[in-house]
Design a protein around this motif. Sequence first.
Motif, PDB file in Angstrom:
ATOM      1  N   ASN A  55       0.865  -1.187   0.000  1.00  0.00           N
ATOM      2  CA  ASN A  55       0.000   0.000   0.000  1.00  0.00           C
ATOM      3  C   ASN A  55       0.896   1.230   0.000  1.00  0.00           C
ATOM      4  OD1 ASN A  55      -1.995   1.942   0.200  1.00  0.00           O
ATOM      5  ND2 ASN A  55      -2.362   1.599   2.387  1.00  0.00           N
ATOM      6  N   ALA A  56       1.223   1.714  -1.188  1.00  0.00           N
ATOM      7  CA  ALA A  56       2.208   2.789  -1.305  1.00  0.00           C
ATOM      8  C   ALA A  56       1.777   4.065  -0.597  1.00  0.00           C
ATOM      9  CB  ALA A  56       2.491   3.075  -2.783  1.00  0.00           C
ATOM     10  N   SER A  57       0.465   4.280  -0.431  1.00  0.00           N
ATOM     11  CA  SER A  57       0.004   5.514   0.210  1.00  0.00           C
ATOM     12  C   SER A  57       0.529   5.642   1.638  1.00  0.00           C
ATOM     13  CB  SER A  57      -1.526   5.584   0.204  1.00  0.00           C
ATOM     14  OG  SER A  57      -2.093   4.581   1.026  1.00  0.00           O
ATOM     15  N   ALA A  58       0.774   4.509   2.322  1.00  0.00           N
ATOM     16  CA  ALA A  58       1.275   4.557   3.695  1.00  0.00           C
ATOM     17  C   ALA A  58       2.702   5.088   3.759  1.00  0.00           C
ATOM     18  CB  ALA A  58       1.196   3.174   4.332  1.00  0.00           C
ATOM     19  N   PHE A  59       3.418   5.054   2.646  1.00  0.00           N
ATOM     20  CA  PHE A  59       4.792   5.563   2.597  1.00  0.00           C
ATOM     21  C   PHE A  59       4.832   7.063   2.872  1.00  0.00           C
ATOM     22  CE2 PHE A  59       8.498   7.071   0.034  1.00  0.00           C
ATOM     23  CZ  PHE A  59       9.505   6.385   0.695  1.00  0.00           C
ATOM     24  N   ALA A  60       3.729   7.756   2.602  1.00  0.00           N
ATOM     25  CA  ALA A  60       3.677   9.207   2.820  1.00  0.00           C
ATOM     26  C   ALA A  60       3.900   9.569   4.278  1.00  0.00           C
ATOM     27  CB  ALA A  60       2.336   9.753   2.337  1.00  0.00           C
ATOM     28  N   PHE A  61       3.632   8.635   5.207  1.00  0.00           N
ATOM     29  CA  PHE A  61       3.767   8.918   6.632  1.00  0.00           C
ATOM     30  C   PHE A  61       5.045   8.333   7.226  1.00  0.00           C
ATOM     31  CE2 PHE A  61      -0.787   9.068   5.715  1.00  0.00           C
ATOM     32  CZ  PHE A  61      -1.073  10.347   6.163  1.00  0.00           C
ATOM     33  N   SER A  62       5.955   7.862   6.368  1.00  0.00           N
ATOM     34  CA  SER A  62       7.239   7.381   6.863  1.00  0.00           C
ATOM     35  C   SER A  62       8.097   8.568   7.289  1.00  0.00           C
ATOM     36  CB  SER A  62       7.966   6.573   5.791  1.00  0.00           C
ATOM     37  OG  SER A  62       8.385   7.412   4.727  1.00  0.00           O
ATOM     38  N   ASP A  63       9.137   8.305   8.070  1.00  0.00           N
ATOM     39  CA  ASP A  63       9.989   9.385   8.567  1.00  0.00           C
ATOM     40  C   ASP A  63      11.130   9.726   7.606  1.00  0.00           C
ATOM     41  OD1 ASP A  63      11.464   7.099   8.876  1.00  0.00           O
ATOM     42  OD2 ASP A  63      11.522   7.163  11.066  1.00  0.00           O
ATOM     43  N   LEU A  64      11.060   9.240   6.364  1.00  0.00           N
ATOM     44  CA  LEU A  64      12.072   9.568   5.361  1.00  0.00           C
ATOM     45  C   LEU A  64      11.989  11.047   4.986  1.00  0.00           C
ATOM     46  CD1 LEU A  64      14.242   8.119   3.524  1.00  0.00           C
ATOM     47  CD2 LEU A  64      12.468   8.137   1.743  1.00  0.00           C
ATOM     48  N   PRO A 153       5.222   0.360 -10.825  1.00  0.00           N
ATOM     49  CA  PRO A 153       5.510   1.739 -10.422  1.00  0.00           C
ATOM     50  C   PRO A 153       4.249   2.410  -9.881  1.00  0.00           C
ATOM     51  CG  PRO A 153       5.264   1.632 -12.788  1.00  0.00           C
ATOM     52  CD  PRO A 153       5.092   0.217 -12.286  1.00  0.00           C
ATOM     53  N   THR A 154       4.419   3.284  -8.890  1.00  0.00           N
ATOM     54  CA  THR A 154       3.288   3.916  -8.204  1.00  0.00           C
ATOM     55  C   THR A 154       3.630   5.353  -7.829  1.00  0.00           C
ATOM     56  OG1 THR A 154       2.755   1.771  -7.194  1.00  0.00           O
ATOM     57  CG2 THR A 154       1.651   3.684  -6.292  1.00  0.00           C
ATOM     58  N   LEU A 155       2.628   6.224  -7.904  1.00  0.00           N
ATOM     59  CA  LEU A 155       2.754   7.591  -7.410  1.00  0.00           C
ATOM     60  C   LEU A 155       1.944   7.746  -6.122  1.00  0.00           C
ATOM     61  CD1 LEU A 155       2.522   9.865 -10.601  1.00  0.00           C
ATOM     62  CD2 LEU A 155       4.527   9.475  -9.135  1.00  0.00           C
ATOM     63  N   VAL A 156       2.498   8.507  -5.173  1.00  0.00           N
ATOM     64  CA  VAL A 156       1.881   8.716  -3.871  1.00  0.00           C
ATOM     65  C   VAL A 156       1.710  10.218  -3.647  1.00  0.00           C
ATOM     66  CG1 VAL A 156       2.075   8.322  -1.390  1.00  0.00           C
ATOM     67  CG2 VAL A 156       3.046   6.654  -2.996  1.00  0.00           C
ATOM     68  N   TYR A 157       0.515  10.599  -3.196  1.00  0.00           N
ATOM     69  CA  TYR A 157       0.269  12.016  -2.910  1.00  0.00           C
ATOM     70  C   TYR A 157      -0.325  12.154  -1.509  1.00  0.00           C
ATOM     71  CZ  TYR A 157      -1.456  16.796  -3.252  1.00  0.00           C
ATOM     72  OH  TYR A 157      -1.702  18.125  -3.030  1.00  0.00           O
ATOM     73  N   PHE A 163      -4.141  12.384   5.553  1.00  0.00           N
ATOM     74  CA  PHE A 163      -4.714  11.552   4.489  1.00  0.00           C
ATOM     75  C   PHE A 163      -3.784  11.514   3.273  1.00  0.00           C
ATOM     76  CE2 PHE A 163      -7.682  11.033   0.810  1.00  0.00           C
ATOM     77  CZ  PHE A 163      -8.138   9.756   1.135  1.00  0.00           C
ATOM     78  N   SER A 164      -3.567  10.301   2.728  1.00  0.00           N
ATOM     79  CA  SER A 164      -2.738  10.130   1.534  1.00  0.00           C
ATOM     80  C   SER A 164      -3.364   9.096   0.604  1.00  0.00           C
ATOM     81  CB  SER A 164      -1.318   9.685   1.913  1.00  0.00           C
ATOM     82  OG  SER A 164      -1.350   8.414   2.546  1.00  0.00           O
ATOM     83  N   ILE A 165      -3.029   9.187  -0.679  1.00  0.00           N
ATOM     84  CA  ILE A 165      -3.563   8.271  -1.693  1.00  0.00           C
ATOM     85  C   ILE A 165      -2.430   7.810  -2.603  1.00  0.00           C
ATOM     86  CG2 ILE A 165      -5.890   9.247  -1.684  1.00  0.00           C
ATOM     87  CD1 ILE A 165      -5.124  10.864  -4.163  1.00  0.00           C
ATOM     88  N   ASN A 166      -2.690   6.733  -3.348  1.00  0.00           N
ATOM     89  CA  ASN A 166      -1.721   6.272  -4.340  1.00  0.00           C
ATOM     90  C   ASN A 166      -2.437   5.620  -5.516  1.00  0.00           C
ATOM     91  OD1 ASN A 166      -1.855   3.513  -2.624  1.00  0.00           O
ATOM     92  ND2 ASN A 166      -1.055   3.061  -4.653  1.00  0.00           N
ATOM     93  N   GLY A 167      -1.758   5.564  -6.635  1.00  0.00           N
ATOM     94  CA  GLY A 167      -2.245   4.850  -7.812  1.00  0.00           C
ATOM     95  C   GLY A 167      -1.069   4.303  -8.595  1.00  0.00           C
ATOM     96  N   GLY A 168      -1.190   3.067  -9.070  1.00  0.00           N
ATOM     97  CA  GLY A 168      -0.080   2.452  -9.793  1.00  0.00           C
ATOM     98  C   GLY A 168      -0.545   1.507 -10.872  1.00  0.00           C
ATOM     99  N   ILE A 169       0.402   1.086 -11.715  1.00  0.00           N
ATOM    100  CA  ILE A 169       0.149   0.154 -12.814  1.00  0.00           C
ATOM    101  C   ILE A 169       1.108  -1.024 -12.688  1.00  0.00           C
ATOM    102  CG2 ILE A 169       0.208  -0.167 -15.317  1.00  0.00           C
ATOM    103  CD1 ILE A 169      -0.516   2.752 -15.649  1.00  0.00           C
TER     104      ILE A 169
END
Length: 407
Positions: A55-64, A153-157, A163-169
């Motif tokens: 679930n790439a959207s969860a990456f938005a809340f990482s501490d990176l 590949p996926t984009l995360v916003y 709240f965050s979302i993602n979409g990929g192919i």
Amino acid sequence: MKLAKTVITASALMFGVVAFGAGFQVQEQGASNMGTSMAGAVTNANNDASAAFNNASAFAFSDLEAGKSIASIGMSLVIPTLGLNKDDGTNYPCAVKSFVPNFFFGHKFTEDLSAMLSITAPFGLESDYEDNFIPVGGTQGMNSYLLTMDVNPTLVYKVNDWFSINGGISAQYAYCKLTSEIPMGPMGMNEMKLSGQGWGVGGNIGFTVQYMEGGRFGFHWRSAVQQDLSGTARYAGNELGDIDASVKMPDTFTFGVYQRLPGWFDNFAVMADYTYTRWSTFQELPVSGAVNMVCPENWKDTSRVSLGVHYYPEDFKKLILRAGVAFDESPVRDAINRTVRIPCSDRVWYSFGFGYQLADNISLDMSYVYIMTVGNSDINRTENGMHVEGWYYGHIHVISAQLNFTF
């Protein structure tokens, strides 16, 4: 043709797998997540790049930090014990050891925009019976092999602070080989080998909500992928001609929650995931061309539930301890619909693992999972002129390791 065979061989070496999830799904991605039986995967409980698949959207809340990247390279060794037991006490093993690799990457362009990439083997299986199985069920199947390679590949916003979302192919390659022992005219009983390959395309979307500090829940949908395979049929080593086959890899819906506990229990975090897989798309396997056949499967939709816990030792800040349990439902309806090629049963997982910060930019995750089949393992099937009756026994050991690099 020579180039195609080379590509298939290379892919098999890198992505040869045995399904250790229900059906022929390799849902388990990331050694860090394996330590909790995949609980917390959809919420990226381990703050690593495995979110690229789960679930790439969860990456938005990482501490990176913005402008930084993280790469995770993992490998699992799968050691299965699986076979058919008969009432007369004989047994026919069919398990094959396997390595399952995966690669995940994430980059934060800004605090709000990220890109991710996963290269995984989301589906796969191999069952291989010895020659003594030929008079028992050889016409139903001797060797079954499926490998897939999925590039996603996926984009995360990050829409706002919570709240965050993602979409990929997904571009997914599949190669399948099926062998059986078939009598045909004066040649007697000889090997029939069907093989084919193809590409399919799918997509995935997800969202994550951080509802409080240290707490978030997520949702991820991975679409079905239609695989139309083209290949050849051979009998007794002689090519019979071209064949085509079609199979739909199922779509999945996953919900999950992660919560770091407060107060006296702030060294712990708990997590839970639920996955619904639409295996009902796999009703039959049709083959046409030089060989025409339809193999009924009649699978059902399934559920998977996992629970996990993290422990963050007070005196060892670089260490995380993990443990988890899961129940994985089989898509096989009953003994009549169970096949010798995919003798899937309900499974229970028990797992533990750890994560350790080796350096400022390098960390290591390791895990061990014990998977045992529980009931729902009888077979009572008539196919291709043979009747197979008995029950399948099985358990699986999975040892996983993963290195994470931040740069």
